[in-house]
Design an enzyme around this catalytic site. Structure first.
Site, PDB file in Angstrom:
ATOM      1  N   HIS A 137       1.948   4.503  -2.806  1.00  0.00           N
ATOM      2  CA  HIS A 137       2.025   5.946  -2.587  1.00  0.00           C
ATOM      3  C   HIS A 137       3.391   6.490  -3.019  1.00  0.00           C
ATOM      4  CE1 HIS A 137      -1.806   6.356  -0.687  1.00  0.00           C
ATOM      5  NE2 HIS A 137      -1.500   5.627   0.380  1.00  0.00           N
ATOM      6  N   HIS A 180       0.838  -1.207   0.000  1.00  0.00           N
ATOM      7  CA  HIS A 180       0.000   0.000   0.000  1.00  0.00           C
ATOM      8  C   HIS A 180       0.871   1.254   0.000  1.00  0.00           C
ATOM      9  CE1 HIS A 180      -3.611   2.395   1.255  1.00  0.00           C
ATOM     10  NE2 HIS A 180      -2.676   3.149   1.813  1.00  0.00           N
ATOM     11  N   GLU A 181       1.847   1.298   0.898  1.00  0.00           N
ATOM     12  CA  GLU A 181       2.714   2.478   1.004  1.00  0.00           C
ATOM     13  C   GLU A 181       3.678   2.589  -0.173  1.00  0.00           C
ATOM     14  OE1 GLU A 181       2.167   4.761   3.154  1.00  0.00           O
ATOM     15  OE2 GLU A 181       0.617   3.582   4.165  1.00  0.00           O
TER      16      GLU A 181
END
Length: 487
Positions: free
Chosen positions: A145, A141-142
């Site tokens: 980003h 997920h990160e």
């Protein structure tokens, strides 16, 4: 260094006056400083119930990934923006519907959000899968980003991992100034990249589950039997004469077992239908009958063996000349090796054969488990006891060197990825304070309303109302989920 020594002397003098060691306070302070310096160098930080690790080691990797195929990444993260909008609408709809149904006193068994509590609705044996899945989903997920930020010319300061009590997670540190300087659409590509990658994880895990038989085909066989991966200790089928790990089960009495679905069906059928009988010659029954003269018979149970032998069992039968049930204590192994029969007509009557049935109550069954070795295991008891005594798998190894539990590990991990990554999507896209949905909502409002509502304060008011609604909605759903779990 001189100043440090001078201060140390001043601090230590009162302690030396009280006969304390001269360098004690200096040593303690110096050790504390060394500890803090080491934590700073390694990127570790410790706080109440939390351990964090922060590093800039991966920044170059993020830069390389963010600069790889710029046109493809632009399309990729544009797809993430579309998905983020649809996911936000769907998440708000589902959570609102759940609250609405709850206040209408509708069943809430199938909840959108279900809290995971170790030892309550999460077996302790599954904790490793759960924690590893949380870590993998959080990292990817990160990373989404970070790659999107590099693609949109936003500086990545660093990447970190944390453990809060027992739960692991990840975070990425982006330059706030750079992030605020880019357009709302570029911000959305960054904000939506996390949940977009979580959705990709769900799709990939689903694909793995669908093609798993094909992937494991060179190493495992399927469709002919099921293999035992675990036997419960001190159960009815454990022990040297029972079932063993690695054995393949091919049938349960006369019910063929080629998959886990077949196994469940056979267990269910054995519970509903009476135990099958076996054809036996009358003269052989009389020769083998070991019934004591005074055997017990009550309204609830019949025991013509009086439990005198662990190898014998009470059977009943009848003939045309004697239609009433007769009972005989016969060796169970010898009887079960005879041809099976359901009705008296299934046996060769002219030869004098009759169908003998185990004299058991309605719940107790006599089952034969064919497990690759001869003779088959005889199980006497409730079929559910047999069901819960073994753990089976559809994947039978083609060699002894191939691990038994690998398919189970892959299946379980894929299912956890689908469940937890999907839950992260629902949570993160809710327009709630401190979640990705807060910034995703802000970006969508700026893009959709900037041309029609020029007043910035009005747009800010709309944004605040949506965020308050999303925060309350998520809070109510968490309360409902906790209430349903513990009620």
């Amino acid at each position: 260094m001189v100043t440090l020594l001078y201060k140390t002397k001043l601090e230590v003098l009162p302690f030396s006056y009280k006969n304390e060691p001269i360098g004690l306070e200096y040593t303690q302070k110096w050790s504390g400083r060394q500890y803090i310096e080491r934590l700073d160098k390694t990127g570790l930080s410790v706080s109440i119930c939390q351990l964090r690790w922060y590093t800039a080691l991966f920044n170059r990797t993020f830069v390389k990934l963010g600069q790889w195929r710029p046109h493809f990444l632009r399309v990729w993260f544009n797809c993430g923006v579309v998905f983020g909008l649809l996911a936000m609408i769907m998440s708000i709809f589902l959570l609102t519907l759940l609250v609405f149904n709850t206040f209408r006193q509708q069943p809430v068994d199938q909840q959108v959000l279900t809290p995971v509590m170790p030892g309550i609705n999460l077996p302790i044996s599954q904790m490793s899968y759960y924690l590893l899945t949380l870590l993998v989903c959080g990292i990817l997920h990160e990373v989404g980003h970070a790659i999107a930020a590099v693609r949109e010319q936003v500086r990545v300061n660093g990447f970190g991992l944390f453990i809060f009590i027992l739960y692991p997670g990840a975070y990425v540190d982006l330059s706030t100034e750079h992030l605020q300087a880019v357009s709302p659409l570029r911000q959305l590509r960054i904000y939506c990249a996390g949940v977009w990658h979580n959705f990709v994880i769900v799709v990939l895990a689903l694909c793995v589950l669908l093609i798993l038989p094909l992937l494991l085909a060179p190493f495992y066989g399927t469709g002919e039997s099921v293999v035992i991966t675990q036997v419960t200790e001190n159960s009815a089928v454990s022990g040297p004469r029972g079932l063993a790990v690695g054995e393949a089960i091919t049938s349960l009495s006369d019910c063929r077992v080629t998959s886990l679905d077949d196994w469940s069906t056979c267990i269910s059928v054995s519970m509903k239908e009476p135990t099958m009988g076996h054809c036996m010659a009358l003269n052989l029954i009389k020769d083998l009958d070991a019934s004591p003269k005074n055997w017990t018979r009550t309204e609830k149970s019949i025991d013509c063996c009086n439990r005198s032998s662990s190898t014998h069992l009470c059977f009943n039968y009848h003939t045309k000349t004697a239609p009433h049930d007769k009972f005989a204590c016969l060796p169970a192994r010898a009887i079960t090796e005879r041809p099976m029969c359901k009705l008296q007509s299934d046996c060769y009557i002219p030869k004098g054969d009759v169908c003998v049935y185990p004299a058991l109550d309605n719940e107790t069954k006599l089952l034969q488990v064919y497990h690759g070795r001869k003779p088959p295991l005889l199980f006497l008891g409730h079929p559910l006891d047999l069901h819960y005594s073994v753990v089976l798998s559809n994947y039978v190894p083609k060699s002894f060197a191939i691990p038994l539990n690998l398919p189970y590990v892959v299946e379980t991990f894929s299912k956890y990825l689908i469940s937890l990554s999907g839950a992260l999507i629902i949570l993160n896209v809710v327009p709630c304070y401190a979640l990705d949905g807060q910034w995703i909502c802000h970006g969508f409002i700026e893009i959709a309303l900037r041309s029609t509502i020029s007043d910035r304060e009005t747009r800010g008011l709309i944004y605040t109302v949506i965020i308050l609604y999303g925060t309350c909605l998520l809070f109510i759903n968490v309360v409902i989920a906790m209430w349903a779990l513990f009620s």
